[in-house]
Design an enzyme around this catalytic site. Sequence first.
Site, PDB file in Angstrom:
ATOM      1  N   LYS A 145      22.013  82.919  24.416  1.00 52.52           N
ATOM      2  CA  LYS A 145      20.874  83.196  23.340  1.00 52.52           C
ATOM      3  C   LYS A 145      20.847  82.028  22.455  1.00 52.52           C
ATOM      4  CE  LYS A 145      22.197  85.791  19.850  1.00 52.52           C
ATOM      5  NZ  LYS A 145      22.568  86.817  18.934  1.00 52.52           N
TER       6      LYS A 145
ATOM      7  N   ASP B 127      18.366  89.037  22.438  1.00 55.83           N
ATOM      8  CA  ASP B 127      19.248  89.659  21.492  1.00 55.83           C
ATOM      9  C   ASP B 127      19.196  91.328  21.485  1.00 55.83           C
ATOM     10  OD1 ASP B 127      16.887  90.250  20.393  1.00 55.83           O
ATOM     11  OD2 ASP B 127      16.857  89.130  18.645  1.00 55.83           O
TER      12      ASP B 127
END
Length: 230
Positions: free
Chosen positions: A132, A150
């Site tokens: 991420k 996310d």
Amino acid sequence: MPKKQMSAAELAAKKELALTVIERLKAEYPDAACTLDYADAWQLLVSVRLAAQCTDARVNVVVEDLFAKYPGVAALAAAEPEEIEAIVKPCGLGHSKARDISACMRVLRDKYNCQVPTTFEELLALPGVGRKSANLIMGDVFGKPAIVTDTHCIRLCNRIGLVDNVKEPQKVEMLLWQIIPPEEGSDLCHRFVLHGRAVCDARKPNCAACCLADVCRMAREANTETNAAT
């Protein structure tokens, strides 16, 4: 048992849905951008580590003091983890976050001459940096194709029907790469965050106010249940 591969027709349908979602959210949130404040790539690396299980708003407040005291990679690398922890503990998980930030800054200092590396693989090898974070840096700092999976992205993609009951971030990312034009990925993920906060709340999604209600699988199923009950 492993999940079956999507048929060509299923893949085409999801690509068409993805283009509709991109168009609608682009109109709804034209100025989508990262909600973490930063001036340099290293600052975004620090902030995204602090943002784990913490709001971006709180991170933006905490890093003001951190970056004022340690205004560069070398200065932050020279700090002891305990000194960093004393400042970042309001973000939660202060010990582990401070340890990772310290280790990461020292690698940047010792291996990259205080610069943030520009490849996904090098970013992923930095202490405390996962997919991420690496994708966020690639997209926002370097303007490269990126998909940041996310919690908002994962929730919305499952609800809308872009993915089918897939919750693992890397699996969601790999599936999205198949259906989203690479140049749209980074901005779309920022728009997922904005839409997830404003409309598609985790507990109480406001489907009546949603620009995707007519194409969203969850909204469609909810309407079907409502109609069946009346």
